[in-house]
Design a protein around this motif. Structure first.
Motif, PDB file in Angstrom:
ATOM      1  N   SER A 153     115.333 -31.167 -38.709  1.00 23.71           N
ATOM      2  CA  SER A 153     115.781 -32.086 -39.761  1.00 23.71           C
ATOM      3  C   SER A 153     115.957 -33.522 -39.271  1.00 23.71           C
ATOM      4  N   LEU A 154     116.249 -33.702 -37.978  1.00 26.64           N
ATOM      5  CA  LEU A 154     116.447 -35.054 -37.464  1.00 26.64           C
ATOM      6  C   LEU A 154     115.164 -35.869 -37.437  1.00 26.64           C
ATOM      7  N   ALA A 155     114.023 -35.226 -37.662  1.00 18.63           N
ATOM      8  CA  ALA A 155     112.764 -35.967 -37.737  1.00 18.63           C
ATOM      9  C   ALA A 155     112.803 -37.001 -38.860  1.00 18.63           C
ATOM     10  N   LEU A 156     113.586 -36.730 -39.885  1.00 18.34           N
ATOM     11  CA  LEU A 156     113.721 -37.702 -40.966  1.00 18.34           C
ATOM     12  C   LEU A 156     114.297 -39.022 -40.460  1.00 18.34           C
ATOM     13  N   GLU A 157     115.243 -38.928 -39.525  1.00 14.99           N
ATOM     14  CA  GLU A 157     115.913 -40.135 -39.042  1.00 14.99           C
ATOM     15  C   GLU A 157     115.174 -40.809 -37.883  1.00 14.99           C
ATOM     16  N   HIS A 158     114.537 -40.014 -37.012  1.00  9.96           N
ATOM     17  CA  HIS A 158     113.889 -40.656 -35.867  1.00  9.96           C
ATOM     18  C   HIS A 158     112.402 -40.917 -36.086  1.00  9.96           C
ATOM     19  N   ALA A 159     111.822 -40.414 -37.189  1.00 16.88           N
ATOM     20  CA  ALA A 159     110.397 -40.640 -37.439  1.00 16.88           C
ATOM     21  C   ALA A 159     110.161 -41.299 -38.803  1.00 16.88           C
ATOM     22  N   LEU A 160     110.589 -40.638 -39.898  1.00 13.82           N
ATOM     23  CA  LEU A 160     110.280 -41.179 -41.219  1.00 13.82           C
ATOM     24  C   LEU A 160     111.029 -42.466 -41.536  1.00 13.82           C
ATOM     25  N   ARG A 161     112.336 -42.499 -41.287  1.00 11.07           N
ATOM     26  CA  ARG A 161     113.086 -43.701 -41.655  1.00 11.07           C
ATOM     27  C   ARG A 161     112.585 -44.939 -40.904  1.00 11.07           C
ATOM     28  N   PRO A 162     112.315 -44.860 -39.588  1.00 12.95           N
ATOM     29  CA  PRO A 162     111.759 -46.034 -38.909  1.00 12.95           C
ATOM     30  C   PRO A 162     110.384 -46.451 -39.452  1.00 12.95           C
ATOM     31  N   LEU A 163     109.555 -45.475 -39.849  1.00  9.30           N
ATOM     32  CA  LEU A 163     108.245 -45.805 -40.403  1.00  9.30           C
ATOM     33  C   LEU A 163     108.382 -46.665 -41.651  1.00  9.30           C
ATOM     34  N   PHE A 164     109.246 -46.262 -42.570  1.00 10.77           N
ATOM     35  CA  PHE A 164     109.380 -47.007 -43.818  1.00 10.77           C
ATOM     36  C   PHE A 164     110.198 -48.286 -43.639  1.00 10.77           C
ATOM     37  N   ALA A 165     111.066 -48.319 -42.645  1.00  9.28           N
ATOM     38  CA  ALA A 165     111.751 -49.567 -42.320  1.00  9.28           C
ATOM     39  C   ALA A 165     110.733 -50.594 -41.805  1.00  9.28           C
ATOM     40  N   TYR A 166     109.785 -50.137 -40.996  1.00  8.64           N
ATOM     41  CA  TYR A 166     108.726 -51.019 -40.497  1.00  8.64           C
ATOM     42  C   TYR A 166     107.895 -51.569 -41.652  1.00  8.64           C
ATOM     43  N   LEU A 167     107.680 -50.752 -42.684  1.00  8.00           N
ATOM     44  CA  LEU A 167     106.906 -51.184 -43.849  1.00  8.00           C
ATOM     45  C   LEU A 167     107.763 -51.989 -44.831  1.00  8.00           C
ATOM     46  N   ARG A 168     109.003 -52.254 -44.454  1.00 12.30           N
ATOM     47  CA  ARG A 168     109.936 -53.094 -45.206  1.00 12.30           C
ATOM     48  C   ARG A 168     110.304 -52.519 -46.580  1.00 12.30           C
ATOM     49  N   ALA A 169     110.290 -51.197 -46.666  1.00 13.22           N
ATOM     50  CA  ALA A 169     110.765 -50.535 -47.875  1.00 13.22           C
ATOM     51  C   ALA A 169     112.289 -50.456 -47.840  1.00 13.22           C
ATOM     52  N   VAL A 170     112.885 -50.201 -48.992  1.00 15.83           N
ATOM     53  CA  VAL A 170     114.330 -49.979 -49.082  1.00 15.83           C
ATOM     54  C   VAL A 170     114.541 -48.471 -49.180  1.00 15.83           C
ATOM     55  N   VAL A 171     114.905 -47.845 -48.074  1.00 16.24           N
ATOM     56  CA  VAL A 171     115.026 -46.388 -48.016  1.00 16.24           C
ATOM     57  C   VAL A 171     116.434 -45.977 -48.431  1.00 16.24           C
ATOM     58  N   VAL A 172     116.538 -45.024 -49.363  1.00 19.67           N
ATOM     59  CA  VAL A 172     117.865 -44.598 -49.824  1.00 19.67           C
ATOM     60  C   VAL A 172     118.614 -43.925 -48.681  1.00 19.67           C
ATOM     61  N   PRO A 173     119.943 -43.984 -48.690  1.00 20.29           N
ATOM     62  CA  PRO A 173     120.729 -43.439 -47.574  1.00 20.29           C
ATOM     63  C   PRO A 173     120.533 -41.949 -47.320  1.00 20.29           C
ATOM     64  N   THR A 174     120.404 -41.150 -48.382  1.00 18.42           N
ATOM     65  CA  THR A 174     120.299 -39.704 -48.211  1.00 18.42           C
ATOM     66  C   THR A 174     118.838 -39.284 -48.070  1.00 18.42           C
ATOM     67  N   ALA A 175     118.502 -38.675 -46.932  1.00 12.87           N
ATOM     68  CA  ALA A 175     117.184 -38.074 -46.731  1.00 12.87           C
ATOM     69  C   ALA A 175     117.321 -36.564 -46.955  1.00 12.87           C
ATOM     70  N   VAL A 176     116.297 -35.938 -47.476  1.00 11.67           N
ATOM     71  CA  VAL A 176     116.386 -34.520 -47.852  1.00 11.67           C
ATOM     72  C   VAL A 176     115.442 -33.692 -46.987  1.00 11.67           C
ATOM     73  N   TYR A 177     116.013 -32.718 -46.299  1.00 12.07           N
ATOM     74  CA  TYR A 177     115.216 -31.795 -45.494  1.00 12.07           C
ATOM     75  C   TYR A 177     115.405 -30.391 -46.045  1.00 12.07           C
ATOM     76  N   ALA A 178     114.302 -29.676 -46.215  1.00  8.76           N
ATOM     77  CA  ALA A 178     114.358 -28.301 -46.712  1.00  8.76           C
ATOM     78  C   ALA A 178     113.720 -27.364 -45.705  1.00  8.76           C
ATOM     79  N   ALA A 179     114.529 -26.502 -45.101  1.00  2.87           N
ATOM     80  CA  ALA A 179     114.019 -25.474 -44.196  1.00  2.87           C
ATOM     81  C   ALA A 179     113.644 -24.245 -45.013  1.00  2.87           C
ATOM     82  N   ALA A 180     112.961 -23.290 -44.364  1.00  2.94           N
ATOM     83  CA  ALA A 180     112.512 -22.092 -45.076  1.00  2.94           C
ATOM     84  C   ALA A 180     113.673 -21.365 -45.754  1.00  2.94           C
ATOM     85  N   GLU A 181     114.820 -21.307 -45.069  1.00  2.22           N
ATOM     86  CA  GLU A 181     115.951 -20.563 -45.631  1.00  2.22           C
ATOM     87  C   GLU A 181     116.603 -21.268 -46.819  1.00  2.22           C
ATOM     88  N   ASP A 182     116.296 -22.543 -47.039  1.00  2.00           N
ATOM     89  CA  ASP A 182     116.886 -23.283 -48.155  1.00  2.00           C
ATOM     90  C   ASP A 182     116.326 -22.865 -49.505  1.00  2.00           C
TER      91      ASP A 182
END
Length: 206
Positions: A120-149
């Motif tokens: 789940s931390l991939a959202l914070e160390h991979a996706l959020r920096p990618l969209f920050a670089y593209l100068r998007a406004v990323v909402v505070p809550t990122a959503v991760y869904a594992a198989a058990e969810d």
């Protein structure tokens, strides 16, 4: 108002697509009265087009249309499966082909799926920096869904995932509700609400 979801799921049916659908549905409910035009872009269907664009330097008509939809969207939901602790190559390649100014000031909700909650931390160390670089406004809550969810199957999900979906959708809807309207052709460039004002819109009234 245009709301676009980009999903990089590779299978059919896909939990990645399902999560994108749940997020756009929840956002649309919270935008009642604005009647958002919702579109989902399945990157699986554009994989060859994206690869050819890298080789030739020119996207074909189908890929250009998808890129234009993302560029013209008022808000974006971006969902990828997690492979090797990061977003998929197809997901990254699509946003590499996209003009690097296309997401400037655009509200974006990021989400991901994976087999285990450990990624789940991939959202914070991979996706959020990618969209920050593209100068998007990323909402505070990122959503991760594992198989058990997904509970008993793809038609249901756990309360925890449901709460995250609703919270993130509410944040995206709030940003979209407070965003300045897009300029019509011939009326000049779109006005972008300052980042501080958009963050303030997410805070509860005191």
């Amino acid at each position: 108002m245009k709301l676009v979801a980009v999903t990089a799921g590779l299978t059919q049916p896909s939990s990645t697509r399902l999560l994108a659908d749940r997020l756009t549905e929840a956002t649309a409910r919270r935008l009642a009265g604005h009647e958002p035009d919702v579109r989902v872009i399945e990157l699986r269907e554009l994989a060859g087009d994206v690869a050819n664009a890298f080789v030739t330097g020119f996207p074909n008509a189908r890929l250009r249309e998808a890129l234009a939809a993302v560029t013209e969207a008022d808000g974006l939901v971006a969902v990828t499966p997690i492979f090797s602790g990061s977003y998929s190559g197809l997901f990254k390649s699509f946003f590499d082909v996209l003009d690097n100014t296309a997401l400037t000031g655009k509200p974006v909700l990021i989400a991901a799926t994976g087999g285990t909650a450990r990624h789940s931390l991939a959202l914070e160390h991979a996706l959020r920096p990618l969209f920050a670089y593209l100068r998007a406004v990323v909402v505070p809550t990122a959503v991760y869904a594992a198989a058990e969810d997904w509970g008993g199957g793809h038609d249901t999900f756990t309360d925890g995932l449901g709460e995250r979906i609703e919270r993130a959708a509410g944040e995206l809807a709030d940003l979209l509700s407070h965003r300045a309207p897009r300029a019509r052709p011939g009326e000049g460039a779109e006005e972008v609400v300052p980042f501080a004002e958009q963050l303030a819109a997410l805070r509860p009234n005191r």
